[in-house]
Design a protein around this motif. Structure first.
Motif: not given
Length: 92
Positions: A14-18, A41-43, A23-27
């Motif tokens: 949940d915290i990772l997704v938030e 994470i982040n490509y 911060h507009s980081i790709q998951l």
């Protein structure tokens, strides 16, 4: 260091997704909130740097033994996401 407010029953996932949204980081993950498999994470993806490479996380400096969607957080917990090339053996 990012500080995120934890609500009751929040998981590491949940915290990772938030944080990723903030911060507009790709998951890249599959599954549902009951069974999540995180592959990128982040490509940067599992197996990008060999057969033993991939993402892992620690809470309060300890490698967790459950999936990120099952680790329920407590106030003050510190989460670290790390990329390992040797199933975590290169991070000790």
């Amino acid at each position: 260091e990012e500080i995120v407010l934890i609500e009751e029953n929040d998981t590491v996932f949940d915290i990772l997704v938030e944080a990723a949204k903030k911060h507009s980081i790709q998951l890249d993950y599959s599954g549902t909130s009951d069974t999540v498999y995180l592959s990128g994470i982040n490509y940067i993806y599992e197996f990008d740097f060999g057969d033993l490479s991939g993402w892992l996380y620690k809470v309060n400096g300890e490698t967790a033994s459950v999936g990120c969607d099952r680790y329920i957080l407590s106030d003050g917990d510190n989460i670290e996401w790390l990329y390992s090339c040797e199933m975590g053996n290169d991070l000790n």
